[in-house]
Design a protein around this motif. Structure first.
Motif, short mmCIF file in Angstrom:
data_model
loop_
_atom_site.label_atom_id
_atom_site.label_comp_id
_atom_site.label_asym_id
_atom_site.label_seq_id
_atom_site.Cartn_x
_atom_site.Cartn_y
_atom_site.Cartn_z
N ASN A 125 58.33 -83.28 -26.83
CA ASN A 125 56.63 -83.07 -26.37
C ASN A 125 56.04 -82.22 -27.44
O ASN A 125 56.35 -81.40 -27.31
N ARG A 145 58.24 -88.01 -28.65
CA ARG A 145 57.90 -89.34 -27.78
C ARG A 145 56.55 -88.99 -27.19
O ARG A 145 55.82 -90.16 -26.68
N ASN A 146 56.17 -87.74 -27.21
CA ASN A 146 54.52 -87.61 -26.61
C ASN A 146 53.91 -86.50 -27.47
O ASN A 146 54.65 -85.37 -27.49
N ALA A 194 53.94 -91.82 -27.39
CA ALA A 194 52.42 -91.93 -26.80
C ALA A 194 51.78 -90.76 -27.26
O ALA A 194 52.01 -89.60 -27.60
N GLU A 218 47.81 -88.80 -26.48
CA GLU A 218 46.56 -88.78 -25.67
C GLU A 218 45.84 -87.67 -25.92
O GLU A 218 46.26 -86.68 -26.63
N TRP A 239 50.91 -84.29 -17.90
CA TRP A 239 51.03 -85.60 -18.66
C TRP A 239 52.45 -85.95 -19.04
O TRP A 239 53.02 -86.71 -19.02
N PHE A 240 53.00 -84.83 -19.73
CA PHE A 240 54.55 -85.09 -20.32
C PHE A 240 55.46 -85.16 -19.27
O PHE A 240 56.40 -85.99 -19.07
N SER A 276 54.59 -86.58 -16.34
CA SER A 276 54.54 -87.91 -15.64
C SER A 276 55.16 -89.01 -16.60
O SER A 276 55.69 -89.98 -16.13
N MET A 277 55.13 -88.97 -18.05
CA MET A 277 55.65 -89.29 -18.73
C MET A 277 57.29 -89.60 -18.55
O MET A 277 57.93 -90.55 -18.54
N ASN A 295 58.62 -91.52 -15.65
CA ASN A 295 58.24 -92.83 -15.76
C ASN A 295 59.38 -93.58 -16.82
O ASN A 295 59.31 -94.72 -16.91
N GLN A 296 60.12 -92.60 -17.40
CA GLN A 296 61.23 -93.07 -18.54
C GLN A 296 62.51 -93.49 -17.76
O GLN A 296 62.67 -92.90 -17.04
#
Length: 139
Positions: free
Chosen positions: A53, A84-85, A116, A118, A129-130, A132-133, A136-137
């Motif tokens: 991140n 990844r983010n 991803a 943003e 956001w990190f 939440s990502m 969801n992984q």
């Protein structure tokens, strides 16, 4: 916490959250050799620390545009990282933010990278956001 702080770039890695933050000096032109050096250092640290991140605070760069040389640095280094983010923090220069966002999105698309990206209002929004990502992984 690992840190690098010089007059051109500040880099902070928080091991407990797995988040690296990077901020460039407003006096640094993206077309300068110094900027190229900071990018090499950033990508080396991302690989060394296994950073997934990244928060990018580009500030308001002192001139310059995203040249082919800068873009090719991204092409050379991003695919070989564990990123990844990527959260790009909004600056006062919307065009700069948007150009940076579009270049990274183009690289992700063209090289089919599992990253991803943003545009975010601040570090707290990026951290949320990190999280939440991560939730969801698939594990």
């Amino acid at each position: 916490m690992a840190e690098r702080d010089d007059k051109m770039m500040t880099m902070v890695y928080e091991e407990n959250t797995g988040i690296m933050s990077v901020k460039w000096s407003d006096e640094l032109s993206v077309e300068s050799g110094q900027f190229q050096e900071t990018m090499v250092s950033l990508f080396s640290t991302i690989v060394e620390k296994n950073v997934s991140n990244l928060i990018v605070d580009s500030g308001t760069p002192a001139g310059g545009v995203l040249t082919e040389e800068v873009i090719s640095r991204f092409i050379q280094h991003i695919p070989n990282t564990p990123l990844r983010n990527i959260a790009i923090l909004e600056s006062t220069d919307y065009l700069w933010d948007y150009n940076l966002l579009q270049v990274i999105k183009l690289l992700i698309s063209n090289y089919d990278l599992p990253i991803a990206v943003e545009l975010m209002k601040g570090s707290a929004a990026a951290a949320k956001w990190f999280a939440s990502m991560a939730a969801n992984q698939p594990h």
